[in-house]
Design an enzyme around this catalytic site. Structure first.
Site, PDB file in Angstrom:
ATOM      1  N   LYS A  22       0.755  -1.007  -0.156  1.00  0.00           N
ATOM      2  CA  LYS A  22       0.238   0.028   0.125  1.00  0.00           C
ATOM      3  C   LYS A  22       0.869   1.025  -0.093  1.00  0.00           C
ATOM      4  O   LYS A  22       0.803   2.107  -0.895  1.00  0.00           O
ATOM      5  CB  LYS A  22      -0.886  -0.270   1.166  1.00  0.00           C
ATOM      6  CG  LYS A  22      -1.630   1.309   1.452  1.00  0.00           C
ATOM      7  CD  LYS A  22      -2.336   1.289   2.960  1.00  0.00           C
ATOM      8  CE  LYS A  22      -1.488   1.709   4.020  1.00  0.00           C
ATOM      9  NZ  LYS A  22      -1.365   3.091   4.269  1.00  0.00           N
ATOM     10  N   ASN A  23       2.041   1.405   0.856  1.00  0.00           N
ATOM     11  CA  ASN A  23       2.564   2.581   1.046  1.00  0.00           C
ATOM     12  C   ASN A  23       3.473   2.682  -0.192  1.00  0.00           C
ATOM     13  O   ASN A  23       4.094   3.858  -0.001  1.00  0.00           O
ATOM     14  CB  ASN A  23       3.344   2.650   2.366  1.00  0.00           C
ATOM     15  CG  ASN A  23       2.342   2.926   3.529  1.00  0.00           C
ATOM     16  OD1 ASN A  23       1.121   3.192   3.341  1.00  0.00           O
ATOM     17  ND2 ASN A  23       2.716   2.627   4.697  1.00  0.00           N
ATOM     18  N   ARG A  92      -4.196  10.249   4.207  1.00  0.00           N
ATOM     19  CA  ARG A  92      -2.975  11.000   4.532  1.00  0.00           C
ATOM     20  C   ARG A  92      -2.332  11.254   3.338  1.00  0.00           C
ATOM     21  O   ARG A  92      -1.615  12.171   2.850  1.00  0.00           O
ATOM     22  CB  ARG A  92      -2.092  10.467   5.605  1.00  0.00           C
ATOM     23  CG  ARG A  92      -0.730  10.998   5.826  1.00  0.00           C
ATOM     24  CD  ARG A  92      -0.786  12.242   6.658  1.00  0.00           C
ATOM     25  NE  ARG A  92       0.658  12.630   6.771  1.00  0.00           N
ATOM     26  CZ  ARG A  92       1.236  13.796   7.327  1.00  0.00           C
ATOM     27  NH1 ARG A  92      -0.078  14.439   7.907  1.00  0.00           N
ATOM     28  NH2 ARG A  92       2.413  14.141   7.476  1.00  0.00           N
ATOM     29  N   CYS A 116      -5.193   8.062   9.369  1.00  0.00           N
ATOM     30  CA  CYS A 116      -5.380   7.310  10.679  1.00  0.00           C
ATOM     31  C   CYS A 116      -5.042   8.331  11.653  1.00  0.00           C
ATOM     32  O   CYS A 116      -4.094   9.324  11.612  1.00  0.00           O
ATOM     33  CB  CYS A 116      -4.164   6.058  10.864  1.00  0.00           C
ATOM     34  SG  CYS A 116      -4.926   4.845   9.952  1.00  0.00           S
ATOM     35  N   ARG A 121       0.184  15.294  13.175  1.00  0.00           N
ATOM     36  CA  ARG A 121       0.711  14.762  11.858  1.00  0.00           C
ATOM     37  C   ARG A 121       0.816  16.138  10.809  1.00  0.00           C
ATOM     38  O   ARG A 121       0.272  16.435  10.013  1.00  0.00           O
ATOM     39  CB  ARG A 121      -0.080  13.809  10.994  1.00  0.00           C
ATOM     40  CG  ARG A 121      -0.065  12.397  11.955  1.00  0.00           C
ATOM     41  CD  ARG A 121      -0.942  11.314  11.070  1.00  0.00           C
ATOM     42  NE  ARG A 121       0.121  10.650   9.895  1.00  0.00           N
ATOM     43  CZ  ARG A 121      -0.355   9.538   9.403  1.00  0.00           C
ATOM     44  NH1 ARG A 121      -1.507   9.023   9.677  1.00  0.00           N
ATOM     45  NH2 ARG A 121       0.480   9.153   8.446  1.00  0.00           N
ATOM     46  N   PRO A 122       1.868  16.990  11.339  1.00  0.00           N
ATOM     47  CA  PRO A 122       2.107  18.322  10.664  1.00  0.00           C
ATOM     48  C   PRO A 122       2.348  18.187   9.164  1.00  0.00           C
ATOM     49  O   PRO A 122       3.179  16.914   8.801  1.00  0.00           O
ATOM     50  CB  PRO A 122       3.239  19.032  11.645  1.00  0.00           C
ATOM     51  CG  PRO A 122       3.788  18.019  12.014  1.00  0.00           C
ATOM     52  CD  PRO A 122       2.953  16.803  12.415  1.00  0.00           C
ATOM     53  N   ILE A 123       2.639  19.166   8.338  1.00  0.00           N
ATOM     54  CA  ILE A 123       3.105  18.995   7.027  1.00  0.00           C
ATOM     55  C   ILE A 123       3.901  20.149   6.620  1.00  0.00           C
ATOM     56  O   ILE A 123       4.274  20.445   5.534  1.00  0.00           O
ATOM     57  CB  ILE A 123       1.804  18.912   5.887  1.00  0.00           C
ATOM     58  CG1 ILE A 123       0.710  20.009   5.962  1.00  0.00           C
ATOM     59  CG2 ILE A 123       0.943  17.434   6.057  1.00  0.00           C
ATOM     60  CD1 ILE A 123       0.084  20.109   5.117  1.00  0.00           C
ATOM     61  N   ASP A 308       4.773   1.227  12.065  1.00  0.00           N
ATOM     62  CA  ASP A 308       3.682   0.441  11.560  1.00  0.00           C
ATOM     63  C   ASP A 308       3.855  -1.015  12.045  1.00  0.00           C
ATOM     64  O   ASP A 308       2.755  -1.894  11.627  1.00  0.00           O
ATOM     65  CB  ASP A 308       3.855   0.408   9.924  1.00  0.00           C
ATOM     66  CG  ASP A 308       3.499   1.870   9.410  1.00  0.00           C
ATOM     67  OD1 ASP A 308       3.139   2.689  10.193  1.00  0.00           O
ATOM     68  OD2 ASP A 308       3.757   2.113   8.237  1.00  0.00           O
ATOM     69  N   ARG A 414      -8.275  -0.606   4.877  1.00  0.00           N
ATOM     70  CA  ARG A 414      -7.717   0.560   4.099  1.00  0.00           C
ATOM     71  C   ARG A 414      -6.002  -0.215   3.754  1.00  0.00           C
ATOM     72  O   ARG A 414      -5.670   0.436   2.654  1.00  0.00           O
ATOM     73  CB  ARG A 414      -7.341   1.632   5.026  1.00  0.00           C
ATOM     74  CG  ARG A 414      -8.533   2.240   5.380  1.00  0.00           C
ATOM     75  CD  ARG A 414      -7.966   3.559   6.215  1.00  0.00           C
ATOM     76  NE  ARG A 414      -7.092   4.213   5.507  1.00  0.00           N
ATOM     77  CZ  ARG A 414      -6.693   5.451   6.045  1.00  0.00           C
ATOM     78  NH1 ARG A 414      -7.280   5.927   7.009  1.00  0.00           N
ATOM     79  NH2 ARG A 414      -5.542   6.026   5.279  1.00  0.00           N
TER      80      ARG A 414
HETATM   81  N1  EPU Z   1       6.697  15.031  10.511  1.00  0.00           N
HETATM   82  C1  EPU Z   1       6.808  16.378  10.687  1.00  0.00           C
HETATM   83  N2  EPU Z   1       6.519  17.481   9.753  1.00  0.00           N
HETATM   84  C2  EPU Z   1       5.989  17.089   8.560  1.00  0.00           C
HETATM   85  C3  EPU Z   1       6.251  15.610   8.058  1.00  0.00           C
HETATM   86  C4  EPU Z   1       6.273  14.669   9.184  1.00  0.00           C
HETATM   87  O1  EPU Z   1       6.909  16.564  11.859  1.00  0.00           O
HETATM   88  O2  EPU Z   1       6.007  18.033   7.688  1.00  0.00           O
HETATM   89  C5  EPU Z   1       6.581  14.055  11.424  1.00  0.00           C
HETATM   90  C6  EPU Z   1       5.650  13.174  11.777  1.00  0.00           C
HETATM   91  O3  EPU Z   1       4.679  13.933  12.702  1.00  0.00           O
HETATM   92  C7  EPU Z   1       6.098  11.977  12.080  1.00  0.00           C
HETATM   93  C8  EPU Z   1       7.492  11.759  11.319  1.00  0.00           C
HETATM   94  O4  EPU Z   1       7.701  13.114  10.968  1.00  0.00           O
HETATM   95  O5  EPU Z   1       6.381  12.019  13.641  1.00  0.00           O
HETATM   96  C9  EPU Z   1       7.582  10.736  10.389  1.00  0.00           C
HETATM   97  O6  EPU Z   1       6.372  10.811   9.588  1.00  0.00           O
HETATM   98  P1  EPU Z   1       6.402  10.823   8.127  1.00  0.00           P
HETATM   99  O7  EPU Z   1       6.165  11.939   7.459  1.00  0.00           O
HETATM  100  O8  EPU Z   1       7.711   9.873   7.691  1.00  0.00           O
HETATM  101  O9  EPU Z   1       4.999   9.840   7.734  1.00  0.00           O
HETATM  102  P2  EPU Z   1       4.013   9.876   6.809  1.00  0.00           P
HETATM  103  O10 EPU Z   1       4.578  10.047   5.572  1.00  0.00           O
HETATM  104  O11 EPU Z   1       2.753  10.500   7.103  1.00  0.00           O
HETATM  105  C10 EPU Z   1       4.288   7.193   6.427  1.00  0.00           C
HETATM  106  C11 EPU Z   1       3.305   5.899   6.260  1.00  0.00           C
HETATM  107  C12 EPU Z   1       2.998   5.562   7.465  1.00  0.00           C
HETATM  108  C13 EPU Z   1       4.144   5.356   8.433  1.00  0.00           C
HETATM  109  C14 EPU Z   1       4.949   6.644   8.264  1.00  0.00           C
HETATM  110  C15 EPU Z   1       6.302   6.290   9.272  1.00  0.00           C
HETATM  111  C16 EPU Z   1       2.255   6.272   4.067  1.00  0.00           C
HETATM  112  C17 EPU Z   1       1.146   6.298   3.232  1.00  0.00           C
HETATM  113  N3  EPU Z   1       2.109   6.357   5.437  1.00  0.00           N
HETATM  114  O12 EPU Z   1       3.648   8.384   6.846  1.00  0.00           O
HETATM  115  O13 EPU Z   1       2.142   4.586   7.462  1.00  0.00           O
HETATM  116  O14 EPU Z   1       3.574   4.919   9.770  1.00  0.00           O
HETATM  117  O15 EPU Z   1       5.448   6.914   6.945  1.00  0.00           O
HETATM  118  O16 EPU Z   1       6.995   5.171   8.663  1.00  0.00           O
HETATM  119  O17 EPU Z   1       3.321   5.872   3.388  1.00  0.00           O
HETATM  120  C18 EPU Z   1       0.343   2.973   8.007  1.00  0.00           C
HETATM  121  O18 EPU Z   1       0.602   2.453   6.726  1.00  0.00           O
HETATM  122  O19 EPU Z   1      -0.466   2.411   8.819  1.00  0.00           O
HETATM  123  C19 EPU Z   1       0.881   4.308   8.359  1.00  0.00           C
HETATM  124  C20 EPU Z   1       0.454   5.128   9.029  1.00  0.00           C
END
Ligand code: EPU
Length: 434
Positions: A22-23, A92, A116, A121-123, A308, A414
Site C-alpha cells: 500500500k505505502n 494522509r 489514521c 501529523r504536521p506537513i 507500523d 484500508r
Molecule cells: N513530520 C513532521 N512534519 C512534517 C512531516 C512529518 O513533523 O512535515 C513528522 C511526523 O509527525 C512523524 C514523523 O515526521 O513524527 C514521520 O512521519 P512521516 O512523514 O515519515 O510519515 P507519513 O509519510 O505521514 C508514512 C506512512 C505511515 C508510516 C510513516 C512512518 C504512507 C502512506 N504512510 O507516513 O504508514 O507510519 O510513513 O514510517 O506511506 C500505515 O501504513 O499504517 C501508516 C501510518
C-alpha cells in the site's frame, strides 16, 4: 458497520503469498500524473486507500480502469488542479499529489489531509521544501485548512529543512523535482524501501534520480517522462503482520514474495523473542516455540523497528512472560490499541516520557507502553482504533480464549486486502459479519 468475529485458540500453520505494498503503490499512482501517458500497475491491491487515490486522479481528469488485477492509468488529460476535499480528508497520502501536480501543472489546490489518527501529523516540512522550489504557497481559508500552490517556473533546489526523515515529505519533493528545471538534492531523506521503489518507478518512466535508500537523493529534472508497465514491491508490513499472527498463536508460517532485507528489524525482534526464522531469496519461514521471551522495542525510521509494526508487537507482548515495553518515537498517539487490548485482559500502562537528551529522535516527548505481566487474553468486543491497531486486535483475538468481535474494520480494509481469507488459509476461525 461490518465486524470481524474471531474464535481464538487455533495455532496458525501454512503458507501465504504476500501482495503489493500500500505505502509504495499510493505515491506511485500519484507519480503517474507526471508521465502524461498510460501506466500499467500489475497486481495492484484492491484496498480502500487505492480506491481513494483512484477517485482523486479521476477528479483531476485521468482515465483509470482495472483489467483483472492490473490498474491502467491514463494521465494524458489532466483538466483540474483542485483535489476533492472529501477524498483528501480520507487519506494522509493524498498530500503526495501536491508534488505531482506541481510537476505536471505548476498549480495545486488542496485541503490538509486526513488519515489514521496517530497524533500530530504536521506537513510543514512538505510546505517549506516545496517553497524552496520556487513555489508560492498560500492559505486560502482562515483556518489554514486550504493550501494553494502555484509556480511559473518550477526550479530544482537544495532541500535541507528535513529535521527528521519524513517518508511523505521525501516523496513529495521527489515528485515535484523530476520535471523541475535543474538539480534537486534532498538531505536527510527517508530511507524506507517504499522510497527506493518510487525511485525505481520514476527511473522506469525516464526520470534521472539516484540515492534513494541513502540519506541523500539527487534528482536532475527532465522535460518529459513516458508510460511504463510496473510491478510495485510487496508489502513488508502485511508480511510482518502475518509473521506476528503465526507467533501469537505459537504456530508456523512460510511467506512467499517477501524480501527479508526490507524486514530485518522485525525479523531481529522475532528472533530475539525466540522464534526460529529461515530466510531464502523470496521467502521467510517462522516457527514459534510455546514460550516467547519478552523484549523492549523502540520505533524509529528505517532501518530501525517500524512504527507500523508497533501495534502488532504490542499484542504479541501481551502473550509473553515478564514485563516488556515498546517506546513509540514517531507518532505521539499511536497507542490507541492499548485500551482495546485491556478489554481483552491485557495489562498495559501507557505513559509519556520526556526525551531530554534527544535519545529518541526529535520529539520532545515520546510514549512508552509497559506490558504485563498479564493474564491470558480473553474474547471481548473491541474497536479498531486505526489501520495497524485494528490488525493488532485481530492478532490478539487469534490468541485469546473465546470470541472477539472487532468493529470499525473499515480501518483494517484500508491496508489489508485479504486478511480474512489469508488467516482462514492458515487455519484461523474468522468471519466478516455484515
Ligand atoms: N513530520 C513532521 N512534519 C512534517 C512531516 C512529518 O513533523 O512535515 C513528522 C511526523 O509527525 C512523524 C514523523 O515526521 O513524527 C514521520 O512521519 P512521516 O512523514 O515519515 O510519515 P507519513 O509519510 O505521514 C508514512 C506512512 C505511515 C508510516 C510513516 C512512518 C504512507 C502512506 N504512510 O507516513 O504508514 O507510519 O510513513 O514510517 O506511506 C500505515 O501504513 O499504517 C501508516 C501510518
Amino acid at each position: 458497520m461490518n465486524q470481524y468475529v474471531i474464535e481464538g485458540g487455533k495455532r496458525l500453520r501454512g503458507e501465504l503469498q504476500i501482495g503489493t505494498c500500500k505505502n509504495a503503490v499510493l505515491p506511485i499512482i500519484a507519480a503517474t500524473l507526471l508521465n502524461e501517458d498510460i501506466t500499467y500497475l500489475k497486481k495492484c491491491p484492491k484496498i480502500s486507500d487505492v480506491f481513494t487515490m483512484i477517485g482523486l486522479l479521476k477528479e483531476l481528469g485521468c482515465q483509470i480502469e482495472w483489467k483483472d488485477e492490473t490498474l491502467i492509468i491514463d494521465t494524458r488529460n489532466v483538466t483540474s488542479t483542485h483535489l476533492d476535499e472529501e477524498l483528501v480528508k480520507e487519506m494522509r497520502s493524498s498530500i503526495i499529489l501536491l508534488g505531482a501536480l506541481m510537476g505536471r501543472k505548476g498549480e495545486a489546490h488542496v485541503c490538509t489531509p486526513g488519515g489514521c489518527k496517530l497524533g500530530d501529523r504536521p506537513i510543514e516540512m512538505h510546505i517549506d521544501a516545496l517553497k524552496k522550489m520556487n513555489i508560492e504557497i498560500t492559505n486560502s481559508s482562515d483556518d489554514c485548512d486550504h493550501i494553494d500552490c502555484k509556480t511559473t517556473h518550477l526550479k530544482g533546489a537544495i532541500i535541507d529543512n528535513f529535521k527528521l526523515p519524513s517518508v511523505g515529505a521525501t516523496q513529495n519533493v521527489m515528485l515535484a523535482a523530476v520535471r523541475a528545471d535543474g538539480v534537486t538534492i534532498i538531505h536527510n531523506a527517508a530511507k524506507e524501501p517504499e522510497i527506493v521503489d518510487l525511485q525505481n518507478f520514476l527511473r522506469a518512466c525516464g526520470a534521472k534520480i539516484k540515492g534513494a535508500g541513502t540519506d541523500t537523493i539527487t534528482i536532475e529534472g527532465v522535460q518529459k517522462l513516458h508510460g511504463v508497465r510496473y510491478q510495485v514491491m510487496s508489502d513488508r508490513i502485511v508480511a510482518g503482520t502475518y509473521l506476528v499472527a503465526a507467533a501469537i498463536t505459537r504456530g508456523s508460517i512460510t511467506l512467499k514474495n517477501v524480501h527479508s532485507d526490507q524486514m530485518k528489524s522485525t525479523l531481529d525482534a522475532l528472533k530475539a523473542m525466540g522464534c526460529k526464522i529461515k530466510t531464502r531469496r523470496n521467502s521467510i519461514s517462522l516457527k514459534c516455540p510455546n514460550e516467547l521471551n519478552g523484549i523492549d522495542l523502540v520505533t524509529a525510521p528505517f532501518p530501525d523497528f517500524p512504527t507500523d509494526m508497533q501495534s502488532q508487537f504490542l499484542a504479541l507482548l501481551c502473550t509473553c512472560q515478564g514485563t516488556n515495553s515498546i517506546t513509540e518515537t514517531l507518532f505521539n498517539s499511536r497507542f490507541g490499541t492499548a485500551d482495546e487490548l485491556k478489554k481483552m485482559g491485557a495489562n498495559i500502562e501507557v505513559r509519556s516520557i520526556k526525551n531530554e537528551d534527544g535519545k529518541y529522535g526529535r520529539n520532545k516527548e515520546v510514549s512508552v507502553a509497559q506490558v504485563g505481566p498479564g493474564n491470558p487474553l480473553h474474547g471481548a468486543w473491541v474497536h479498531a482504533p486505526d489501520l495497524r491497531g485494528g490488525a493488532a486486535l485481530v492478532l490478539a483475538a487469534l490468541a485469546a480464549e473465546g470470541t472477539t468481535v472487532v468493529d470499525h474494520i473499515d480501518y483494517i480494509q484500508r491496508g489489508y486486502q485479504n486478511i480474512v481469507e489469508d488467516l482462514k488459509k492458515l487455519g484461523a476461525n474468522i468471519q466478516e459479519m455484515k
